[in-house]
Design an enzyme around this catalytic site. Structure first.
Site, PDB file in Angstrom:
ATOM      1  N   GLY A   1       3.796   1.725 -21.791  1.00 41.53           N
ATOM      2  CA  GLY A   1       2.729   1.484 -20.828  1.00 41.53           C
ATOM      3  C   GLY A   1       1.620   2.505 -20.926  1.00 41.53           C
TER       4      GLY A   1
ATOM      5  N   GLY B   1      -1.616   3.987 -18.459  1.00 37.41           N
ATOM      6  CA  GLY B   1      -2.222   3.989 -17.135  1.00 37.41           C
ATOM      7  C   GLY B   1      -3.587   4.641 -17.134  1.00 37.41           C
TER       8      GLY B   1
ATOM      9  N   GLY C   1      -2.649   8.519 -18.025  1.00 37.82           N
ATOM     10  CA  GLY C   1      -1.641   8.925 -18.984  1.00 37.82           C
ATOM     11  C   GLY C   1      -0.965   7.758 -19.657  1.00 37.82           C
TER      12      GLY C   1
ATOM     13  N   LYS D   1       6.141   9.976 -18.517  1.00 39.62           N
ATOM     14  CA  LYS D   1       4.710   9.752 -18.311  1.00 39.62           C
ATOM     15  C   LYS D   1       3.954  11.015 -18.713  1.00 39.62           C
ATOM     16  CE  LYS D   1       1.319   8.655 -14.696  1.00 39.62           C
ATOM     17  NZ  LYS D   1       1.145   8.323 -13.262  1.00 39.62           N
TER      18      LYS D   1
ATOM     19  N   ASP E   1      -2.840   2.539  -4.542  1.00 36.25           N
ATOM     20  CA  ASP E   1      -3.025   1.845  -5.818  1.00 36.25           C
ATOM     21  C   ASP E   1      -1.900   0.838  -6.057  1.00 36.25           C
ATOM     22  OD1 ASP E   1      -4.355   1.206  -8.124  1.00 36.25           O
ATOM     23  OD2 ASP E   1      -3.540   2.857  -9.305  1.00 36.25           O
TER      24      ASP E   1
END
Length: 851
Positions: free
Chosen positions: A641, A643, A646, A663, A769
């Site tokens: 993933g 973001g 990061g 992360k 968020d």
């Protein structure tokens, strides 16, 4: 009145595009309205990209002098009104990228001057009106993507002025009409992603003006004419992938010097690929996968050499063909290395690096005894390194780095005496110790075993490798002292031993290695004084940080000075002071000895427990080196993933090999460090079954000396809710559809997490968020809320302030996101189909009035 009637049917105007539409201004001064100078009649209606929502009022048909309508890239619903047929002066009609439904009005044929019809990216249904064939001045016809059915009307062949025909991504059936060949000015014909069958009419290949032919993902068959490169001299895009074409690769294509995209993958083409393919210097993408190209001979891939002339080339896919020879690198090839490769007894060089090959390295490669170069680095290879590679007695270079190789390092490989240039096994998960056989590498120049899980002491036999120029053993579990045998490495220039468990003093002989210009001893357990001569005299050439018990060295290292010994004071005291009672001295010595033993064992036990051996407890310490090992050097293969601040990687942490999500913050981005602190602060004291569990954090320094910050979370094997709601093309066949009960349970999980954050924390927390990509699913499909990088603490003071005022402190969250987020993904297409939309914009030029 017509314009105000249009405004009345707009339900949302977030950008205030129609705020000027009132009686305080003349309507010719309203935004999006252009009038004729002489009669003050509306001639252009341009409200593109204004995020307007609602219905298109039939009153627009009262603007009888209207020549151009641009309403693309909004959110209009409903149908296209039949009344629009009254605009007999209309030249441009662009309503693409909306949510319009219903059928295409047949009375568009009243627009005798119409030049552009662009209605793609909507939900239009029904058939293509045959009446469109009467629009003699039409230049651009774009009706896809939509949900149109039926066949392509042969009447479109009467559009003598047509240059661009875009019917992609519909449900059109039947054959491509032969009549289309009558359009002698045709530049682009895009019929991708339909259900068309039959052959491409041969007469289409005679339209010399054609620049783009795209029929990807249909049921077409037949072969390409041998003179296609001559008859279509302007050809730039030839996209025939995912059909049933047969025949050979036309040699004449080498004459079509303007070709940029050549997509023939997923067909039944056969035979050799022209060796002069590299003469097409504008090529950017070549897709030949899934055919029967090649003859099985060694020179099948000789055309690859010519591709070095194609300086714009970024993608080459040659997989799943019949090519002979081995030289396929940087081509995104997937699958496994076939065991039959061992039959190539005369094979000398094998280049398969920077692909996506998976599974084990076949032991049959050991049958290729003439092999002298093996490059398999940067793939997804797993399993152990075959000991059979030790049979390749002519091997000079072996590069297996950046894979997922595990298990012991075979002594047959580490001791292969023929290796003389490089042996690179870095960025894997190899275990065991370094065998004594490493001493056989007496001719080797470069040895790299860094970022693995190797342990034990450095074997003394490594000193026999006197030809070594570069030696990297960083980021492993090596221990013990740095052996004196390394003093024999007189040719060594670079030596990396960082992020291990080496102890003892820094050997003085390292000062005497005259060619040594790079030395990294950081993050070990070294102690004592740092030498000052040789490589140690240059602070930029050495790194010793992370060794808390080092002292001295040159001033630039900024280490504490070493303690001064008391030897100079001997003999200066009066003899009477030397005569100390023997009993007192003995008692003091015994006490000191006991205390030293106790302190020694306490320190030793601390050092043993410092590495991350388990992640069961809370707030364990984890180093940058351990995270590098866990994620295979933050390999793209472990990327799960990306973001706002990061990147998230899957990792295997600790000796127990627990699966985690790491992360890594991109500290170059403004706000990333603040996001790290915010997330640490938010997650420090909160615990709930529906929140993503944080295991630990890491704030350290990278090998290059830059700051490094990361968070380690419990791994969620089913990924984010986002990918389940809106899967990508390559995920569609791997994910099932969420059931109603699963959706309901996930909603309850998220609601429970928010209830806890808002009402049951030590201080209420606002997530700020919340969206599907920040809701992660465990193996039982339970929802967990994550990513607290924008979280805020909601104190009673702020709460009272907000409750007493009807205002907000400020909007926070992902840019461009306002819940509920429901991206319109009606049809998923392959990468080639998606990128064709970019080509469409290039050729259409719809943003220019009149074209």
């Amino acid at each position: 009145m017509a314009l105000l009637a249009f405004k009345d049917m707009i339900s949302s105007d977030p950008l205030g595009a129609l705020s000027s539409w009132n009686h305080s201004l003349h309507f010719c001064e309203w935004k999006g309205v252009t009038c004729s100078r002489r009669h003050q009649r509306v001639t252009v209606f341009d409200l593109r990209q204004q995020k307007l929502a609602g219905f298109i009022s039939p009153s627009i048909s009262n603007l009888t002098f209207l020549r151009e309508i641009y309403l693309q890239e909004n959110s209009f619903n409903g149908q296209i009104s039949q009344e629009i047929g009254h605009l007999f002066r209309l030249r441009v009609l662009n309503m693409s990228y909306n949510s319009l439904g219903g059928e295409i009005p047949a009375n568009l044929t009243r627009f005798i001057d119409l030049q552009v019809i662009s209605l793609g990216h909507n939900y239009l249904t029904g058939k293509i009106p045959v009446e469109l064939g009467t629009l003699k001045n039409l230049k651009i016809l774009e009706l896809g993507p939509n949900f149109l059915v039926g066949s392509i009307p042969p009447s479109l062949g009467n559009l003598s002025s047509l240059t661009h025909l875009y019917l992609l991504s519909n449900n059109l059936e039947g054959s491509i009409p032969e009549e289309l060949a009558q359009i002698q000015n045709l530049v682009s014909i895009v019929l991708t992603d339909n259900k068309l069958s039959g052959i491409i009419p041969s007469s289409l290949y005679n339209i010399s003006s054609i620049e783009s032919i795209a029929v990807v993902e249909n049921h077409l068959y037949g072969s390409l004419p041998s003179d296609i490169g001559i008859s279509l001299p302007r050809l730039q895009f030839l996209l025939l992938g995912a059909n049933q074409f047969t025949g050979r690769f036309p040699i004449s294509l080498s004459n079509a010097s303007r070709i940029q995209w050549l997509v023939l993958g997923g067909n039944h083409f056969s035979g050799p690929v022209p060796k002069d393919l590299g003469s097409l210097q504008h090529l950017t993408k070549i897709y030949l996968w899934g055919n029967q190209f090649g003859t099985g001979k060694a020179d099948d891939l000789s055309f690859i050499t010519s591709l070095t002339n194609c300086s714009y080339l970024d993608t080459v896919d040659l997989s799943k063909n019949r090519f002979g020879g081995i030289g396929i690198y940087k081509t995104f090839i997937t699958g496994t290395i076939p065991t039959s490769i061992g039959k190539l007894r005369n094979l000398q060089e094998m280049f398969l690096y920077e692909n996506m090959l998976s599974r084990q390295i076949p032991s049959s490669i050991g049958n290729n005894t003439q092999l002298n170069l093996l490059e398999l680095h940067e793939n997804n290879l797993t399993g152990s390194i075959p000991s059979a590679l030790g049979n390749c007695k002519n091997m000079e270079i072996m590069l297996l780095s950046n894979n997922k190789l595990r298990g012991a390092l075979p002594r047959q490989v580490i001791g292969l005496s023929s290796l003389s240039i490089a042996l690179d096994l870095s960025h894997n998960s190899l275990t065991s110790s370094l065998a004594l056989d490493v001493g056989n590498l007496i001719h080797l120049a470069i040895l790299d075993v860094s970022i693995n899980k190797l342990s034990g002491e450095i074997p003394s036999t490594l000193g026999k490798c006197e030809s070594l120029i570069e030696l990297y053993m960083d980021a492993n579990y090596f221990q013990g002292t740095i052996p004196s045998s390394l003093s024999s490495l007189k040719a060594i220039q670079s030596l990396g031993l960082s992020y291990n468990n080496f102890s003892g003093r820094i050997p003085k002989y390292l000062e005497e290695l005259q060619l040594l210009t790079y030395l990294n001893l950081s993050f070990n357990n070294l102690q004592g004084d740092v030498p000052k001569q040789g490589v140690f005299s240059n602070a930029s050439a050495i790194t010793v940080i992370g060794n808390d018990n080092l002292c001295g060295g040159i001033p630039e290292l900024k280490l504490d000075p070493c303690p001064v010994l008391d030897n100079e004071r001997k003999g200066k005291s009066h003899i009477s002071k030397v005569i100390i009672p023997v009993a007192s001295g003995a008692l003091f010595f015994i006490f000191f000895l006991c205390a030293s033993v106790v302190l020694y064992w306490l320190r030793k036990s601390r050092k043993k427990s410092s590495p991350t051996t388990s992640i069961e407890g809370q707030h364990v310490k984890v180093s940058y080196a351990e995270l590098i090992k866990a994620t295979n050097g933050f390999s793209s293969a472990n990327l799960i993933g990306v973001g706002s601040y990061g990147t998230v990687y899957k990792g295997i942490l600790g000796h127990e090999e627990n699966i985690v999500a790491v992360k890594v913050l991109n500290l170059q981005l403004h706000g990333a460090a603040k996001s790290f602190m915010a997330e640490c602060k938010a997650l420090r004291n909160i615990r709930h079954r529906n929140l993503v569990k944080i295991i630990t954090s890491c704030s350290s320094i990278e090998f290059g000396g830059d700051d490094f910050k990361a968070l380690v979370f419990e791994y969620m094997p089913n990924g984010s809710l986002e990918k389940w709601l809106h899967p990508k093309v390559d995920e569609q066949h791997q994910l099932r559809i969420l059931t109603f009960i699963e959706r309901l349970n996930i909603s309850i999980d998220v609601a429970s997490a928010l209830d806890y954050l808002h009402h049951h924390c030590h201080m209420p927390i606002i997530h700020c968020d919340l969206k599907p990509s920040n809701i992660l699913l465990d193996e039982d499909m339970n929802g967990h809320v994550g990513d607290f990088g924008l979280a805020s603490f909601y104190s009673k003071i702020i709460r009272n302030s907000i409750e007493s005022q009807s205002s907000t402190i400020g909007l926070r969250g992902t840019v461009g996101y306002i819940a509920p987020e429901l991206p319109r993904e009606r049809k998923e297409m392959g990468d080639v189909t998606k990128e064709m939309h970019t080509i469409r914009e290039r050729f259409l030029g719809l943003r220019v009035h009149g074209e």
